[in-house]
Design a protein around this motif. Structure first.
Motif, short mmCIF file in Angstrom:
data_model
loop_
_atom_site.label_atom_id
_atom_site.label_comp_id
_atom_site.label_asym_id
_atom_site.label_seq_id
_atom_site.Cartn_x
_atom_site.Cartn_y
_atom_site.Cartn_z
N CYS A 156 0.83 -1.22 0.00
CA CYS A 156 0.00 0.00 0.00
C CYS A 156 0.86 1.27 0.00
O CYS A 156 0.64 2.17 -0.82
CB CYS A 156 -0.94 -0.01 1.20
SG CYS A 156 -0.14 -0.37 2.77
N TYR A 209 6.75 4.73 12.75
CA TYR A 209 7.21 3.39 13.12
C TYR A 209 8.09 2.88 11.98
O TYR A 209 8.17 3.50 10.91
CB TYR A 209 6.03 2.43 13.39
CG TYR A 209 5.17 2.10 12.19
CD1 TYR A 209 4.21 2.99 11.72
CD2 TYR A 209 5.32 0.89 11.50
CE1 TYR A 209 3.42 2.70 10.62
CE2 TYR A 209 4.53 0.57 10.41
CZ TYR A 209 3.58 1.48 9.97
OH TYR A 209 2.80 1.18 8.87
N ARG A 215 9.89 -2.78 5.53
CA ARG A 215 10.14 -3.59 4.33
C ARG A 215 9.70 -2.92 3.03
O ARG A 215 10.09 -3.35 1.93
CB ARG A 215 9.46 -4.97 4.47
CG ARG A 215 7.96 -4.86 4.55
CD ARG A 215 7.30 -6.18 4.91
NE ARG A 215 5.86 -6.04 4.92
CZ ARG A 215 5.18 -5.47 5.89
NH1 ARG A 215 5.79 -5.02 6.96
NH2 ARG A 215 3.86 -5.36 5.81
N HIS A 216 8.89 -1.89 3.12
CA HIS A 216 8.51 -1.19 1.88
C HIS A 216 9.62 -0.29 1.35
O HIS A 216 9.59 0.08 0.17
CB HIS A 216 7.22 -0.39 2.07
CG HIS A 216 6.00 -1.26 2.12
ND1 HIS A 216 4.73 -0.78 2.22
CD2 HIS A 216 5.88 -2.62 2.06
CE1 HIS A 216 3.87 -1.78 2.23
NE2 HIS A 216 4.55 -2.91 2.15
C1 LIG Z 1 -0.55 0.42 9.16
C2 LIG Z 1 0.23 -0.83 8.86
O1 LIG Z 1 0.57 -1.59 9.74
N1 LIG Z 1 0.54 -1.04 7.59
C3 LIG Z 1 1.28 -2.19 7.15
C4 LIG Z 1 1.42 -2.16 5.64
C5 LIG Z 1 0.48 -3.11 4.97
C6 LIG Z 1 0.84 -3.31 3.50
O2 LIG Z 1 0.44 -2.79 2.55
O3 LIG Z 1 1.78 -3.92 3.19
P1 LIG Z 1 2.24 -5.39 2.92
O4 LIG Z 1 1.35 -6.04 1.96
O5 LIG Z 1 3.61 -5.23 2.44
O6 LIG Z 1 2.16 -6.02 4.28
C7 LIG Z 1 2.68 -2.25 7.75
O7 LIG Z 1 3.30 -1.22 7.96
O8 LIG Z 1 3.16 -3.37 7.92
#
Ligand SMILES: CC(=O)N[C@@H](CCC(=O)OP(=O)(O)O)C(=O)O
Ligand SMILES: NC(=O)C1=CN([C@@H]2O[C@H](COP(=O)(O)OP(=O)(O)OC[C@H]3O[C@@H](n4cnc5c(N)ncnc54)[C@H](OP(=O)(O)O)[C@@H]3O)[C@@H](O)[C@H]2O)C=CC1
Length: 336
Positions: A156, A209, A215-216
Motif C-alpha cells: 500500500c 514506526y 520492508r517497503h
Molecule cells: C498500518 C500498517 O501496519 N501497515 C502495514 C502495511 C500493509 C501493507 O500494505 O503492506 P504489505 O502487503 O507489504 O504487508 C505495515 O506497515 O506493515
C-alpha cells in the motif's frame, strides 16, 4: 465466466475483493477460504461484514493446503489475501493447478531471496517464482501483467510512493546526489483485521514506526531504481494513506518537464487523478479505487503528495485492475 476463489476472504482486503468479484460480470465467485482451523470457518462472510448481507452470503471454508491439488484444478483465478508466509507456502501448488494467482502479500514482490530473510524473516524457497512473478503496479506494468500467471500486487505505501516518483525517475528528472524522502501516514486497517496491542483503539496515536527498517523501503528502491528514505506513520483513523514526498530535481529541471512527466504517465489512466490547484486529501479517495496526486516546485525542490485507500488502490482494487488487464476486460470493470 472465470471461476474465482479468494483465500483469506475474512480479512479486510479479502472482503473488499469479495465485493468487487461479486459485481464483476466476467467473474464467478465460487469459494471463500480461511485457515484450516479458523474460528470463522463455517460462517457466512456477511456475518462478519454486515454491508455484504444479501450480497455475498457465501460461507467461509477452512483450507487445508494439502487439499489444493484436489480442490483447485477447475479454478481460473485465485486471489491470495493472506499473510506473506501463507502466500509463499501455497502459491506454487495453486500454479500447479493452472490457476492464475494474484497475491496481495509481499511474498513475490522483490526478486531477491536475501531480501526475504532480512525484511520478512523467512527463507524464500521459490527463487524461480520470484523471478517469474510480475509486479502488479497497474499503470506501469500492464504489458507484463497481461502475460503472466503470478501477479505480485504492490504494497500500500509502495503504491502511493511509486505512483508519485516513477514518472520523475523514468524521465530522469531526480538528482543523483539526493535521496527522495517519503513520509506517509496509514489508517489502522493497514495492519489487517487480527487484534493486536499496536492497533487497538485506545493505543493508536499518530506516530512514526519502522524508521529506517520498514520492508517497503527496499521494495520502493527496487522498483524505482533509486534510493529513498521512507518513514511510515500510523494514524488514528480507519483507512487511507497520505504520502508527502520531497524530491530534489536535477539542476535546470523546468515545471513544464515535471508536468510533462506526470501527464504522459497518467493522461490515459483513469485511476490516477492529477489534481490541479488542490492538494490530495483522504476524504476524496477513501472507499474509492482512485489515487490522487499533486505537486509543487520551487527551484530544484519538488513536493509531491499522493492519497489512496490502502485497502483499495493500495491492495484490493489494484488486484482487480490487474485481473482486468490480465484477461483483457475493461480497465474500470467492477472498480466503482
Ligand atoms: C498500518 C500498517 O501496519 N501497515 C502495514 C502495511 C500493509 C501493507 O500494505 O503492506 P504489505 O502487503 O507489504 O504487508 C505495515 O506497515 O506493515
Ligand atoms: N491491509 C492493508 O491495507 C494491506 C494489506 N496487504 C497485504 O494483503 C494481505 C492480506 O491483508 P489483510 O486483508 O489486511 O489481512 P487480514 O489479517 O485482515 O486477513 C488475513 C486473512 O487470511 C486468513 N488466513 C490466515 N491464515 C491463513 C491460512 N493459513 N490459510 C488461509 N487463510 C488464512 C485470515 O483468516 P483466519 O486467520 O481466520 O484463518 C484472514 O481471512 C497481507 O499479506 C497484507 O500484507 C497489502 C496491501 C495493503
Amino acid at each position: 465466466m472465470l471461476n474465482t476463489v479468494i483465500i483469506g476472504a475474512s480479512g479486510y482486503t479479502g472482503a473488499e475483493l469479495a465485493k468487487m468479484v461479486n459485481r464483476h460480470p466476467q467473474l464467478s465467485l465460487s469459494r471463500l477460504y480461511v485457515s484450516k482451523n479458523s474460528v470463522d470457518a463455517g460462517k457466512p462472510l456477511s456475518s462478519l461484514y454486515g454491508e455484504l448481507s444479501g450480497i455475498v452470503d457465501l460461507e467461509l471454508e477452512g483450507l487445508d493446503p494439502q487439499d489444493i491439488p484436489q480442490l483447485f484444478p477447475n479454478v481460473d483465478v485465485v486471489l491470495l489475501a493472506t499473510a506473506h508466509e501463507v502466500s509463499h507456502d501455497i502459491a506454487a501448488a495453486l500454479l500447479d493447478c493452472a490457476c492464475i494467482v494474484f497475491d496481495l502479500s509481499g511474498a513475490f514482490r522483490v526478486p531477491n531471496t536475501d531480501f526475504y530473510q532480512q525484511f520478512y524473516g523467512f527463507e524464500h524457497r521459490y527463487p524461480e517464482l520470484l523471478e517469474e512473478a510480475v509486479y502488479g503496479l497497474a499503470e506501469h506494468n500492464a504489458a507484463q501483467v497481461a502475460q503472466t500467471r503470478l501477479i505480485a500486487v504492490p504494497g500500500c505505501y509502495t503504491t502511493a510512493a511509486l505512483t508519485a516518483l516513477k514518472p520523475l525517475a523514468n524521465a530522469n528528472l531526480i538528482s543523483d546526489s539526493h535521496k527522495s524522502v517519503i513520509n506517509a501516514t496509514s489508517g489502522v486497517s493497514g495492519a489487517g483485521r487480527k487484534a493486536s496491542m499496536g492497533s487497538s483503539f485506545c493505543e493508536v496515536s499518530l506516530q512514526p514506526y519502522g524508521v529506517f527498517n520498514h520492508r517497503h523501503q527496499p521494495e520502493i528502491v527496487h522498483h524505482l531504481g533509486q534510493d529513498v528514505i521512507f518513514t511510515p506513520h500510523l494514524g488514528s483513523y480507519k483507512r487511507g494513506i497520505l504520502a508527502t514526498m520531497n524530491v530534489v530535481l536535477k539542476a535546470g529541471t523546468t515545471p513544464e518537464q515535471v508536468q510533462q512527466a506526470y501527464v504522459s504517465a497518467y493522461q490515459d489512466q483513469p485511476i490516477v487523478r492529477l489534481l490541479d490547484g488542490a492538494w490530495p486529501k483522504l476524504q476524496s479517495v477513501v472507499n474509492t479505487p482512485f489515487l490522487d496526486l499533486a505537486w509543487q516546485q520551487q527551484g530544484q525542490d519538488l513536493i509531491v503528495v499522493s492519497a489512496e485507500d490502502n485497502l483499495l488502490k493500495g491492495a484490493a482494487s489494484q488486484a482487480m485492475q490487474c485481473i482486468n488487464i490480465r484477461f483483457g476486460f475493461d480497465m474500470m470493470e467492477s472498480l466503482l
